[in-house]
Design an enzyme around this catalytic site. Structure first.
Site, PDB file in Angstrom:
ATOM      1  N   LYS A   1       0.842  -1.188   0.000  1.00  0.00           N
ATOM      2  CA  LYS A   1       0.000   0.000   0.000  1.00  0.00           C
ATOM      3  C   LYS A   1       0.884   1.248   0.000  1.00  0.00           C
ATOM      4  O   LYS A   1       1.839   1.359   0.761  1.00  0.00           O
ATOM      5  CB  LYS A   1      -0.888  -0.013   1.248  1.00  0.00           C
ATOM      6  CG  LYS A   1      -2.146   0.824   1.148  1.00  0.00           C
ATOM      7  CD  LYS A   1      -3.086   0.521   2.306  1.00  0.00           C
ATOM      8  CE  LYS A   1      -4.400   1.262   2.144  1.00  0.00           C
ATOM      9  NZ  LYS A   1      -5.347   0.950   3.243  1.00  0.00           N
TER      10      LYS A   1
ATOM     11  N   GLU B   1     -19.358  -5.287  10.725  1.00  0.00           N
ATOM     12  CA  GLU B   1     -20.269  -4.421  11.468  1.00  0.00           C
ATOM     13  C   GLU B   1     -21.333  -5.195  12.231  1.00  0.00           C
ATOM     14  O   GLU B   1     -21.688  -4.836  13.360  1.00  0.00           O
ATOM     15  CB  GLU B   1     -20.935  -3.425  10.508  1.00  0.00           C
ATOM     16  CG  GLU B   1     -19.976  -2.459   9.841  1.00  0.00           C
ATOM     17  CD  GLU B   1     -19.394  -2.983   8.537  1.00  0.00           C
ATOM     18  OE1 GLU B   1     -18.666  -2.230   7.868  1.00  0.00           O
ATOM     19  OE2 GLU B   1     -19.668  -4.155   8.186  1.00  0.00           O
TER      20      GLU B   1
ATOM     21  N   ARG C   1     -25.435  -1.451   7.712  1.00  0.00           N
ATOM     22  CA  ARG C   1     -25.155  -2.861   7.459  1.00  0.00           C
ATOM     23  C   ARG C   1     -25.497  -3.735   8.664  1.00  0.00           C
ATOM     24  O   ARG C   1     -25.535  -4.957   8.551  1.00  0.00           O
ATOM     25  CB  ARG C   1     -23.677  -3.034   7.100  1.00  0.00           C
ATOM     26  CG  ARG C   1     -23.151  -2.002   6.120  1.00  0.00           C
ATOM     27  CD  ARG C   1     -21.769  -2.332   5.622  1.00  0.00           C
ATOM     28  NE  ARG C   1     -21.845  -3.269   4.518  1.00  0.00           N
ATOM     29  CZ  ARG C   1     -20.799  -3.914   4.013  1.00  0.00           C
ATOM     30  NH1 ARG C   1     -19.611  -3.746   4.550  1.00  0.00           N
ATOM     31  NH2 ARG C   1     -20.932  -4.727   3.005  1.00  0.00           N
TER      32      ARG C   1
END
Length: 634
Positions: free
Chosen positions: A280, A367, A395
Site C-alpha cells: 500500500k 459491522e 449494514r
C-alpha cells in the site's frame, strides 16, 4: 506516454516490458500529483498500479467483468479506461467519483463504497453468464481486509460449492484502512510465508504419478501424504478447502509474474483464487511508511514533503471529542468497553486503544458482529461503546433491532459521520440513520448542538441504564466552544429553547442550528420573531414542549440534515396528528434521492437546506397565518 490520450485499455496489450514499467511509473506520478490537490484514496491506488495493468492486459473489459471491492482502489482502472482528463475534478461536486460508477464508463461493472460485496455480485454475474451461455471472465478484486466481511465469506462458500468458473483476486497488502485483525488475517500471513508449498505439491504429485498403484492402497496413502503436506505447510489451505484452486502468493508489483499467473488461472476449471501481495502506498515514501492507515484516504497534501494541507478549524474533530470523552470516563468506570469495526483511526480511538488495550476491540470489517458483540457484553453488566460510521451502521440494522433493542440492552452507539460527508459521495452520506432507527422500540437517539453538549451527551449515554442509546455526530470539526470541566447528564428527551418568538417555531438539532440562528436574526430584522428549539433528542421527543408549542397554533418548520422520509420532521407530524393539532407544519430536509459527492456547502445549497430557504419558508408560513409584524389580521 500521455495518459490524457488514453481512450480505452486495449492499447496496453501492445506494450513491451519496458513500456509497461514506464506506464506504471507515469501513473504513480500522475496519482501523487493529482491527489495532492484533490485528496483521495492515494495509498490503496499506489498499491495496485501493476496489478491493474496486468488485469487489463489479461482481460477485455467491458466483456470481461472487473469488480472492485470497496472501489476506492479503482483510480488506476479509471486512468486506463480513458478518464485521466477528469482527475482534476476527483471527488468534487459534479466531478469524477472516487468509486466505480456505472454511468461514468462501460468499464465500471459494479458500484461499491462499502466492503465485501464484490464476490456476491460476481457470483450473480457468473450465473447470468452461464445461463445465457456466454463466454467471459468474471474477476472480483477484493482486499484482505474486506475478506473478513460476512458477505464475502458467504459468497466464497457459495462459489466454491457451485464450482463456478471465476477468478478471484485477493489483493493482500496486510491492511484495509487500519492494520488488519483476526484469524483470517493470520491464515493469510502463513500463506505469505509458504511460497514453496505450490512447488513442493507439484513435485509430490509428479512423483506419485510415476509410482505404480498396487491395489489402490498406495494411492490412498499418497493422497494422505499430500494432504498432510498441505496441512503441515499452510495450516489447512483455507481457500482450497472452500473449493478454490489457490495460486500464490504472487508479487503484485511484478507484471510478468502476474500475467503468467492470470493466464494459468484463465485456463483452470472452476473457481480460482489468485493471492497477490502488494505494498500500500508503493512509490511514495510517506504513504509507504504509513502503518496506521493515515494515507488510506487523505485531503490535499504537499507533494514534495507529504505534509497535509490543514484546513482552518476552530474546534476539535467531532470523532476526537467523543472518543476522548469516552476515554476519560473509562478511567473511573471499568464497565466501559470500546468497539470499532476497523475504524480506530477514522473514529479517533487511538487514545482508548493506547490507554485501555484490554478494553478495546477492533473486530475488523464486521459491522454485524460488532453490534452483537456489544449486545453480548451488555448482558454481562458491561457498558459497551460502539463507534461506527452512520453509513456502516446501515449494514447492522438487524443486529440493532434483533439483538440490542429487542432485548433492551445497555449499548451506547456513537454514530460517527452523521449527515452529509462530502467527497466520498452517495455511498457514504450518513443521512439515513434517523429513519431506520427511529421506529425501533426502546432506542434513544440524540444529537448535540456543539462540543460541550456533545461531551455531556457521552456522559448521559454511559450513565443511561434503561436500554440502547445512540448519539449522532458529524464529520469534521466542532465550533471551538469552551468545554465544561465536569461532564454531566442531560435529562433524556429534554429539548432546549435557544430563542423565544411568537410568530413561528423552528425545531432543529445538530449541524443545522447555526444556519437556523442566522436565518432568525435576519427574520427578526424584518419584524418576524421566531422561536428556535434545539430538539437534541430525536427520540424520545420532548412531548411537554411539543404540546406547549402546538397549543399556541403557531406554524412550525422542522429542519434536519437527514432524509425527510421517516425523519425527525415526520415524527413531529405524527405527534401533531396523533394529538389532533391543526398547526401548519412544514419540513426542510434531504429529498427522496441519493446525494452524490461534493463539498457539504454546495450539496446543502443544491438540496435547499440553506438560510435563504428557511427565511423564505418562515415568511410564507407567517403570511399564510395572517400575521403581520406581530399583529393578527381580521
Amino acid at each position: 506516454m500521455d495518459l490524457y490520450n488514453i481512450t480505452s485499455p486495449s492499447f496496453i496489450k501492445k506494450l513491451n516490458k519496458k513500456e509497461l514499467e514506464i506506464l506504471a511509473s507515469e501513473i504513480r506520478s500522475f496519482l501523487i500529483n493529482k491527489c495532492s490537490v484533490t485528496g483521495g484514496h492515494i495509498g490503496p491506488n499506489l498499491g495496485v498500479v501493476e496489478l491493474t495493468i496486468a488485469l487489463h492486459r489479461a482481460f477485455n473489459t467491458p466483456t470481461d467483468k472487473l469488480i472492485w471491492d470497496v472501489g476506492h482502489q479503482s483510480y488506476v482502472h479509471k486512468i486506463l479506461t480513458g478518464r485521466a482528463s477528469k482527475f482534476d475534478t476527483l471527488r468534487q461536486y459534479k466531478g469524477l467519483s472516487g468509486f466505480p460508477k456505472r454511468n461514468e464508463s462501460e468499464h465500471d461493472e459494479w458500484e461499491t463504497g462499502h466492503s465485501s460485496t464484490s464476490l456476491s455480485a460476481a457470483m450473480g454475474m457468473a450465473i447470468a453468464r452461464d445461463l445465457k451461455k456466454e463466454k467471459s471472465y468474471v474477476v472480483p478484486i477484493i482486499g484482505d481486509g474486506a475478506l473478513t466481511g460476512g458477505m464475502a465469506l458467504e459468497a466464497l462458500n457459495h462459489i466454491g460449492h457451485e464450482k463456478t468458473k471465476m477468478i478471484v483476486i485477493l489483493n493482500d497488502n496486510e491492511m484495509s484502512i487500519a492494520p488488519n485483525v483476526g484469524a483470517l488475517h493470520n491464515i493469510l500471513g502463513r500463506l505469505r510465508t509458504a511460497k514453496e508449498y505450490s512447488k513442493a505439491k507439484e513435485e509430490l504429485e509428479s512423483l506419485m504419478k510415476k509410482i505404480p498403484v498396487l491395489g489402490g492402497k498406495l494411492a490412498s496413502t499418497a493422497e494422505r501424504v499430500k494432504d498432510s503436506l498441505k496441512y503441515l505447510v499452510v495450516s489447512g489451505v483455507f481457500f482450497e478447502e472452500m473449493g478454490f484452486k489457490y495460486l500464490g502468493p504472487i508479487d503484485g508489483h511484478d507484471i510478468d509474474s502476474l500475467e503468467k499467473t492470470l493466464e494459468y488461472a484463465k485456463n483452470a476449471k472452476g473457481p480460482v483464487l489468485v493471492h497477490v501481495i502488494t505494498k500500500k502506498g508503493k512509490g511514495y515514501k510517506p504513504a509507504e511508511e504509513d502503518t496506521v492507515g493515515t494515507w488510506h484516504g487523505t485531503g490535499p497534501y504537499k507533494m514534495e514533503t507529504g505534509d497535509f494541507v490543514k484546513s482552518k478549524t476552530t474546534g476539535p474533530a467531532w470523532s476526537s471529542l467523543v472518543s476522548e470523552s469516552v476515554r476519560k470516563l473509562m478511567e473511573t468506570d471499568k464497565r466501559i468497553v470500546a468497539i470499532t469495526p476497523a475504524m480506530p483511526v477514522g473514529s479517533k480511538m487511538e487514545g482508548i486503544q493506547r490507554d485501555f488495550p484490554e478494553r478495546f476491540f477492533d473486530v475488523g470489517i464486521a459491522e454485524q458482529h460488532a453490534v452483537t458483540l456489544a449486545a453480548g457484553l451488555a448482558t454481562q453488566g458491561m457498558k459497551p461503546y460502539l463507534a461506527i460510521y452512520s453509513t456502516f451502521l446501515q449494514r447492522a440494522y438487524d443486529q440493532v433491532l434483533h439483538d440490542v433493542a429487542r432485548q433492551n440492552l445497555n449499548v451506547f452507539i456513537g454514530i460517527d459521520r452523521s449527515g452529509l460527508v462530502g467527497a466520498d459521495g452517495e455511498t457514504h452520506q450518513g443521512v439515513y440513520d434517523i429513519s431506520f432507527l427511529r421506529h425501533i422500540p426502546n432506542i434513544v437517539l440524540m444529537m448535540p448542538k456543539d462540543e460541550n453538549e456533545g461531551q455531556h451527551m457521552v456522559k448521559t449515554a454511559i450513565e443511561y441504564n434503561d436500554g440502547p442509546i445512540a448519539m449522532r455526530y458529524p464529520r469534521g470539526n466542532g465550533y471551538g466552544v469552551p468545554l465544561d470541566e465536569e461532564m454531566t447528564t442531560i435529562p433524556i428527551g429534554s429539548w432546549e429553547e435557544l430563542r423565544n418568538g411568537h410568530h413561528a417555531a423552528i425545531l432543529t438539532f445538530g449541524t443545522t442550528i447555526p444556519m437556523v440562528m442566522e436565518a432568525v436574526e435576519e427574520l427578526a430584522a424584518k419584524g418576524i420573531e421566531v422561536k428556535v428549539i434545539n430538539a437534541r433528542f430525536i427520540k424520545p421527543m420532548d412531548e411537554e414542549m411539543l404540546h406547549e408549542i402546538l397549543s399556541t397554533d403557531m406554524p412550525i418548520l422542522t429542519v434536519e440534515e437527514s432524509v425527510l422520509q421517516g425523519g425527525f420532521g415526520s415524527a413531529v407530524l405524527e405527534f401533531a396528528a396523533d394529538h389532533h393539532y391543526k398547526n401548519n407544519i412544514e419540513r426542510i430536509g434531504i429529498p427522496d434521492q441519493f446525494i452524490e459527492q461534493g463539498s457539504v456547502d454546495l450539496l446543502l445549497e443544491e438540496i435547499r437546506i440553506t438560510k435563504e430557504e428557511v427565511i423564505q419558508r418562515i415568511e410564507q408560513l407567517v403570511s399564510n397565518k395572517d400575521y403581520r409584524l406581530g399583529t393578527k389580521l381580521v
